[in-house]
Design a protein around this motif. Structure first.
Motif, mmCIF file in Angstrom:
data_model
loop_
_atom_site.group_PDB
_atom_site.id
_atom_site.type_symbol
_atom_site.label_atom_id
_atom_site.label_comp_id
_atom_site.label_asym_id
_atom_site.label_seq_id
_atom_site.Cartn_x
_atom_site.Cartn_y
_atom_site.Cartn_z
ATOM 1 N N ALA A 13 0.835 -1.216 0.000
ATOM 2 C CA ALA A 13 0.000 0.000 0.000
ATOM 3 C C ALA A 13 0.862 1.256 0.000
ATOM 4 C CB ALA A 13 -0.920 -0.003 1.216
ATOM 5 N N SER A 53 -5.759 2.661 0.895
ATOM 6 C CA SER A 53 -4.559 2.072 0.260
ATOM 7 C C SER A 53 -4.355 0.625 0.682
ATOM 8 C CB SER A 53 -3.321 2.905 0.608
ATOM 9 O OG SER A 53 -3.090 2.915 2.006
ATOM 10 N N LEU A 62 -6.812 5.442 -6.068
ATOM 11 C CA LEU A 62 -5.714 4.456 -5.985
ATOM 12 C C LEU A 62 -5.943 3.265 -6.908
ATOM 13 C CD1 LEU A 62 -5.238 4.651 -2.124
ATOM 14 C CD2 LEU A 62 -3.609 5.469 -3.855
#
Ligand code: PYL
Length: 276
Positions: free
Chosen positions: A38, A132, A165
């Motif tokens: 992440a 994330s 993301l």
């Protein structure tokens, strides 16, 4: 952001090993590896054992959540970090934490939860950390999301970061929210994102879902062999949903692990700086 309850986390520290086993089963990675993915770093590039973390209870708003700070400290310890919870809270607690020269300070009120890196004065927060972390878990469980359709349920702070993301990882993202205006704003901020017109239909037409919503997901809509990466609280999937789908969830571990690793990645540890 939905506030955790005492019940959500009362056994969390004892469940960290089970959460790692769930992640290894679903993603082939443990929480530390998910958190490093992440943060975009290799687990071999950082020695988390060298970092000291202080956690400060905060009494503002609806007040302290029993075992919240202790759970955060235990999660950091499970990553190999040294951590402590201050005996005092709020500003007194911050002063107590600072006096011990930690590399990272965690504090949460009812709206914001941060991991502050004392060397660089930079912080990361739980919305980004959770997004994330769960995006990294979904990517691993799916064998990569690049050029795959992914549905994000919930257009709040975690959902918004998740859309961004996922797009960075090359996914074709659709965002859904009962408040269509919120979904449209997330889509405008992330060009190329589609907005779901019918939430049930969009759940049925995706087999990769990131659920960042507190709303119940009706298992009747879920396709067989769906992967659902689900930070949303309350966590209300029924038995049928667990039969049909691989569901990745925990109430705090993945988000806090991602916060801890990302905040640590901002600087060398104080112990190393001190010895220069
Ligand atoms: C960080 C969690 C994830 C979901 N909702 C967020 C939440 O519950 N925030 C409130 C945290 C309050 C903590 C309290 C304490 O015990 O220090 N001020």
């Amino acid at each position: 952001m939905t506030r955790l309850t005492e019940n959500d986390i009362k056994n969390l520290s004892e469940q960290l090993e089970d959460i790692n086993h769930m992640l290894l089963r679903c993603c082939g990675m443990n929480a530390k590896e998910v958190a490093c993915d992440a943060a975009g770093i290799s687990p071999n590039s950082i020695i988390l054992e060298d970092y000291l973390v202080g956690v400060v209870p905060v009494t503002s708003g609806m007040g302290i959540i029993t075992k919240f700070s202790e759970s955060v400290a235990d999660i950091c310890r499970s990553l190999g970090m040294e951590s402590f919870v201050t005996k005092t809270s709020d500003v007194t607690g911050l002063a107590e934490a600072v006096s011990r020269r930690p590399d990272i300070i965690f504090m949460a009120d009812d709206y914001e939860f941060i991991a502050y890196n004392t060397a660089t004065m930079k912080f990361t927060n739980n919305s980004y950390g959770t997004a994330s972390g769960y995006v990294a878990a979904l990517n691993a469980a799916a064998g990569g999301v690049k050029e795959k359709k992914v549905l994000v349920l919930g257009a709040g702070r975690v959902g918004g970061w998740s859309v961004s993301l996922l797009q960075k990882r090359g996914a074709e993202v659709t965002v859904a929210d009962i408040d269509t205006e919120k979904a449209k704003i997330v889509a405008e901020n992330n060009p190329g994102t589609m907005v779901a017109s019918d939430i049930g239909e969009s759940i049925s037409s995706h087999n990769l879902i990131l659920n960042a919503s507190p709303a119940h997901v009706d298992s009747g809509y879920i396709r067989e062999d769906t992967i659902i990466s689900s930070p949303g609280v309350p966590h209300t999937f029924d038995k049928e949903a667990f039969r049909k789908a691989t569901i990745i969830h925990d109430p705090l571990d993945i988000g806090v692990s991602a916060m801890a690793v990302r905040s640590a990645s901002f600087s060398r540890p104080y112990s190393e700086r001190k010895n220069r």
